[in-house]
Design a protein around this motif. Sequence first.
Motif, PDB file in Angstrom:
ATOM      1  N   VAL A   1       1.139  -1.292  -0.004  1.00  0.00           N
ATOM      2  CA  VAL A   1       0.066  -0.076  -0.294  1.00  0.00           C
ATOM      3  C   VAL A   1       0.579   1.081  -0.073  1.00  0.00           C
ATOM      4  N   ALA A   2       0.031   2.673  -0.338  1.00  0.00           N
ATOM      5  CA  ALA A   2       1.122   3.754  -0.553  1.00  0.00           C
ATOM      6  C   ALA A   2      -0.032   4.740   0.354  1.00  0.00           C
ATOM      7  N   THR A   3       0.175   5.533   0.917  1.00  0.00           N
ATOM      8  CA  THR A   3      -0.391   5.769   1.999  1.00  0.00           C
ATOM      9  C   THR A   3      -0.072   7.604   2.143  1.00  0.00           C
ATOM     10  N   THR A   4      -0.191   8.400   2.851  1.00  0.00           N
ATOM     11  CA  THR A   4      -0.029  10.576   2.790  1.00  0.00           C
ATOM     12  C   THR A   4      -0.342  10.699   3.545  1.00  0.00           C
ATOM     13  N   PRO A   5      -0.138  11.447   5.170  1.00  0.00           N
ATOM     14  CA  PRO A   5      -0.487  12.037   6.042  1.00  0.00           C
ATOM     15  C   PRO A   5      -1.535  12.693   5.885  1.00  0.00           C
ATOM     16  N   VAL A   6      -3.004  13.075   6.061  1.00  0.00           N
ATOM     17  CA  VAL A   6      -3.916  14.077   5.966  1.00  0.00           C
ATOM     18  C   VAL A   6      -4.485  14.615   7.519  1.00  0.00           C
TER      19      VAL A   6
ATOM     20  N   TRP B   1      -2.447  10.805  -5.910  1.00  0.00           N
ATOM     21  CA  TRP B   1      -1.848  11.547  -6.658  1.00  0.00           C
ATOM     22  C   TRP B   1      -1.074  11.091  -8.370  1.00  0.00           C
ATOM     23  N   PRO B   2      -0.785  11.697  -8.922  1.00  0.00           N
ATOM     24  CA  PRO B   2      -0.160  11.773 -10.311  1.00  0.00           C
ATOM     25  C   PRO B   2       1.063  10.227 -10.779  1.00  0.00           C
ATOM     26  N   ARG B   3       1.106   9.532 -11.093  1.00  0.00           N
ATOM     27  CA  ARG B   3       1.951   8.563 -11.618  1.00  0.00           C
ATOM     28  C   ARG B   3       3.417   8.526 -10.659  1.00  0.00           C
ATOM     29  N   ILE B   4       3.612   8.281  -9.656  1.00  0.00           N
ATOM     30  CA  ILE B   4       5.100   8.214  -9.023  1.00  0.00           C
ATOM     31  C   ILE B   4       5.796   7.178  -9.731  1.00  0.00           C
TER      32      ILE B   4
ATOM     33  N   ARG C   1       2.411  -9.124   6.818  1.00  0.00           N
ATOM     34  CA  ARG C   1       3.585  -8.046   6.868  1.00  0.00           C
ATOM     35  C   ARG C   1       2.603  -7.333   5.963  1.00  0.00           C
ATOM     36  N   ILE C   2       3.151  -6.200   6.043  1.00  0.00           N
ATOM     37  CA  ILE C   2       2.414  -4.990   5.012  1.00  0.00           C
ATOM     38  C   ILE C   2       4.359  -4.094   4.654  1.00  0.00           C
ATOM     39  N   VAL C   3       3.637  -3.595   2.926  1.00  0.00           N
ATOM     40  CA  VAL C   3       4.978  -3.106   2.497  1.00  0.00           C
ATOM     41  C   VAL C   3       4.336  -1.611   1.904  1.00  0.00           C
ATOM     42  N   MET C   4       4.752  -0.795   2.966  1.00  0.00           N
ATOM     43  CA  MET C   4       3.783   0.400   2.411  1.00  0.00           C
ATOM     44  C   MET C   4       5.332   1.785   1.969  1.00  0.00           C
ATOM     45  N   THR C   5       4.865   2.227   0.924  1.00  0.00           N
ATOM     46  CA  THR C   5       5.228   3.723   0.199  1.00  0.00           C
ATOM     47  C   THR C   5       4.335   4.964   1.042  1.00  0.00           C
ATOM     48  N   ASN C   6       5.386   5.870   1.708  1.00  0.00           N
ATOM     49  CA  ASN C   6       4.924   6.683   2.278  1.00  0.00           C
ATOM     50  C   ASN C   6       5.016   7.660   1.075  1.00  0.00           C
ATOM     51  N   VAL C   7       4.341   8.595   1.225  1.00  0.00           N
ATOM     52  CA  VAL C   7       4.050   9.184   0.107  1.00  0.00           C
ATOM     53  C   VAL C   7       3.826  11.213   1.055  1.00  0.00           C
TER      54      VAL C   7
END
Length: 255
Positions: free
Chosen positions: A12-17, A43-46, A183-189
Amino acid sequence: MAPTSSPLTLIVATTPVRVASQDPANPEPVTRLGIGLNGTLPWPRIKADMSFFARVTSRAPEPGTTNAIIMGRKTYDSVPKHLRPLGKRISAIITRDTTGSVRKGVEEDLKKRKEKMAALAAAKTAGNVEQKDEPITDAIVVPSLDSALEELQEISGSVQALGKLFVIGGEFGDVDGVKRPLRIVMTNVVRKPEGGEEVPFECDTFWPLDYMDERNGWRSASPQELSEWVGEEVTGEWIREGDVEVQMVGYEKLD
């Protein structure tokens, strides 16, 4: 065949809001982890995140194995048509559709995808390009996460042995009942223009947990552990791409 005790990894990818509090006793805004907006990413494609996802989910743990990715129908539909189902992986699509239309669509996509891949392989053979034994491309349609795990276990070995198991696209509601390591593999954005202040992304869909720590039954993985999980070096450092910065981190569910 992957044993039933092999880990299930959520990607998952997450962002703080900052959002309004739902607790009358504590009206101060709270920080939540946003994951979506209007049915797609906020977000746009990263490129760094997308390429990381592709490498991690398609990289088989050993020759003769293929990883599986489990997702909901909406996530499957969000993949560009010409890339469905994703190559070198077994896609398990969860749907409550009882008409068979989703299954039919996936079967048609799979047929076209295999035809294109076969044509590409034939072109390489004609050009005397050495062909490697690669993971297969396949897809199944199932009604639930449990049935996805069961069917993947059953088909493992009949075509090619099952490698790693991933859940993508926010289908996380039933994982707590899964009797295997999680397990979680997380992308912080974060969006942080060069030399400026961080600018939050707008989100309407959020990760179910606001904090990934022992309070919620999770522990942080070290960069070395995460590197072992995904099969490549992950430093935990922030990577800048335009106005966006990303950081890959890992978590493991406590017993």
